[in-house]
Design an enzyme around this catalytic site. Structure first.
Site, PDB file in Angstrom:
ATOM      1  N   ASP A 123      50.242  49.835  71.276  1.00 37.47           N
ATOM      2  CA  ASP A 123      48.949  49.472  70.699  1.00 37.47           C
ATOM      3  C   ASP A 123      48.501  50.531  69.696  1.00 37.47           C
ATOM      4  OD1 ASP A 123      48.805  47.247  72.315  1.00 37.47           O
ATOM      5  OD2 ASP A 123      47.453  48.160  73.785  1.00 37.47           O
TER       6      ASP A 123
ATOM      7  N   ASP B 223      51.196  31.961  74.286  1.00 43.69           N
ATOM      8  CA  ASP B 223      51.241  33.336  74.765  1.00 43.69           C
ATOM      9  C   ASP B 223      50.567  33.405  76.133  1.00 43.69           C
ATOM     10  OD1 ASP B 223      51.101  36.030  75.180  1.00 43.69           O
ATOM     11  OD2 ASP B 223      49.975  36.489  73.363  1.00 43.69           O
TER      12      ASP B 223
ATOM     13  N   GLN C 239      42.768  36.692  64.358  1.00 47.25           N
ATOM     14  CA  GLN C 239      43.626  37.815  64.005  1.00 47.25           C
ATOM     15  C   GLN C 239      44.692  37.378  63.018  1.00 47.25           C
ATOM     16  OE1 GLN C 239      45.028  38.845  67.995  1.00 47.25           O
ATOM     17  NE2 GLN C 239      47.001  37.883  67.620  1.00 47.25           N
TER      18      GLN C 239
ATOM     19  N   ARG D  26      39.392  32.013  74.068  1.00 49.24           N
ATOM     20  CA  ARG D  26      39.786  32.605  75.346  1.00 49.24           C
ATOM     21  C   ARG D  26      38.601  32.544  76.304  1.00 49.24           C
ATOM     22  NH1 ARG D  26      43.276  37.862  73.164  1.00 49.24           N
ATOM     23  NH2 ARG D  26      44.852  36.646  72.022  1.00 49.24           N
TER      24      ARG D  26
ATOM     25  N   GLU E   5      40.935  49.294  70.064  1.00 51.41           N
ATOM     26  CA  GLU E   5      42.243  48.707  69.772  1.00 51.41           C
ATOM     27  C   GLU E   5      42.161  47.785  68.555  1.00 51.41           C
ATOM     28  OE1 GLU E   5      45.202  45.368  71.624  1.00 51.41           O
ATOM     29  OE2 GLU E   5      44.284  46.756  73.071  1.00 51.41           O
TER      30      GLU E   5
ATOM     31  N   SER F 228      48.053  45.060  68.751  1.00 57.53           N
ATOM     32  CA  SER F 228      49.090  45.114  69.769  1.00 57.53           C
ATOM     33  C   SER F 228      50.370  44.611  69.113  1.00 57.53           C
ATOM     34  CB  SER F 228      48.717  44.227  70.969  1.00 57.53           C
ATOM     35  OG  SER F 228      49.765  44.163  71.897  1.00 57.53           O
TER      36      SER F 228
END
Length: 345
Positions: free
Chosen positions: A246, A57, A126, A111, A259, A262
């Site tokens: 979202d 991604d 997630q 990340r 959030e 997504s």
């Protein structure tokens, strides 16, 4: 520079032992309920993929993946996944999952370019999910139908937490509010995208912002989206574009929008070609994922990611994601958190 918000007079409603038990309760219940609601089969997913296949991604297109050479592959490079948005769609085809059914998996990522604060960590966990659909479902009504199903799972999970820990009162509204990113700009033209999200989430408690990734009337995007998974360009009305969005809720501890997911309808072959053209990256057509999609080898689908630690953080009224997951934090942040009764694991 790491940013930190300290809620006034914060004190966690659960101690460390209770928190660990509650995390398992939430994760067990939510994934079981989500699987049943959307008819998803659990599958095993990769932690890393080969560089240059187009499977990883791209997020906003600027974040660097963690990469390493593989000795057995003559030092070819592998990348730790950012998410599994593209991999899942190929898995739908490879598992031959029929229309109306799908899959979900535990996605773990690193990340390194994340700006660390109360809700952003170097470690990402997630539930990534993807569901096959027919061409008749390639529309806004179907997107809203799936969002409502997910929101019902969120509400049921919140009730399970309340039943076990009655000091944590439910806060989610009865229904989720749908709002177009363009209408949000029209309503709050002087606010930044994040400030607009805060305003609308505070007003309704839970919202789904539609159309993220396409330029708005001011020439700016509400937020960035890669061109090769969500459809953010299909016209859906006179001034609207996009079949993605979202899920945001109002966080009473952090006092801002939060959030949780997504998601969106994934690009058809035609929309992929269009969005690659818009973003000036048509060279991706030669990559593995893109070739399979353009050749019609992948089913139409809808999918998304739902943050596990984010979800637990919200339901357990935690001030910092480090109260849920083990990660690396600046020493100054750890010290300030401890001084304010925020105990990072």
């Amino acid at each position: 520079m790491a940013k930190l918000f300290i809620p006034k007079n914060y004190e966690s409603p659960l101690d460390l032992k209770q928190t660990e038990h509650a995390i398992k309760t939430i994760k067990d219940h939510f994934q079981t309920a989500l699987s049943a609601e959307l008819r998803l089969r659990r599958v095993t997913a990769p932690l890393f993929v080969m560089k240059g296949t187009g499977i990883n991604d791209d997020l906003n297109g600027t974040e660097r993946p963690v990469a390493f050479p593989i000795k057995e592959f003559n030092d070819q490079t592998a990348e730790v996944v950012h998410s599994l948005a593209k991999w899942k769609r190929m898995a739908l085809a490879d598992y031959d999952i029929e229309e109306g059914y799908g899959l979900y998996t535990d996605m773990n990522a690193i990340r390194p370019d994340e700006e660390l604060d109360n809700i952003h960590s170097l470690y990402v966990d997630q539930w990534d999910w993807e569901r096959s659909m027919g061409s008749d479902d390639y529309n806004l009504d179907f997107l809203k139908y799936i969002v409502k199903k997910i929101f019902e799972v969120l509400k049921r999970t919140e009730f399970v937490v309340y039943e076990r820990y009655p000091q944590i009162k439910p806060v989610l509204p009865e229904k989720i509010k749908f709002v177009q990113a363009q209408d949000l700009l029209d309503a709050y033209p002087d606010l930044s995208p994040k400030e607009r999200e805060d305003a609308i989430a505070k007003k309704y408690g839970a919202v789904f912002i539609i159309g993220i990734g396409h330029p708005l009337s001011n020439g700016e995007k509400h937020d960035g989206r890669a061109p090769d998974y969500d459809d953010w360009s299909t016209p859906t009305g006179d001034k609207y574009h996009g079949l993605n969005g979202d899920i945001l809720v109002w966080n009473p501890i952090l006092e801002n929008s939060f959030e949780l997911s997504s998601m969106g309808i994934r690009v058809s072959p035609e929309v992929l070609a269009r969005q690659l053209q818009i973003e000036n990256c048509t060279e991706r057509k030669e990559l593995l994922f893109h070739k399979r999609l353009l050749n019609g080898e992948l089913p139409l689908s809808i999918g998304g990611g739902i943050g596990q630690s984010r979800l637990c953080m919200f339901f357990l009224r935690k001030a910092h994601i480090g109260e849920i997951q083990a990660s690396i934090w600046p020493e100054s942040m750890r010290k300030e958190c401890k001084e304010n009764k925020i105990f990072l694991v």
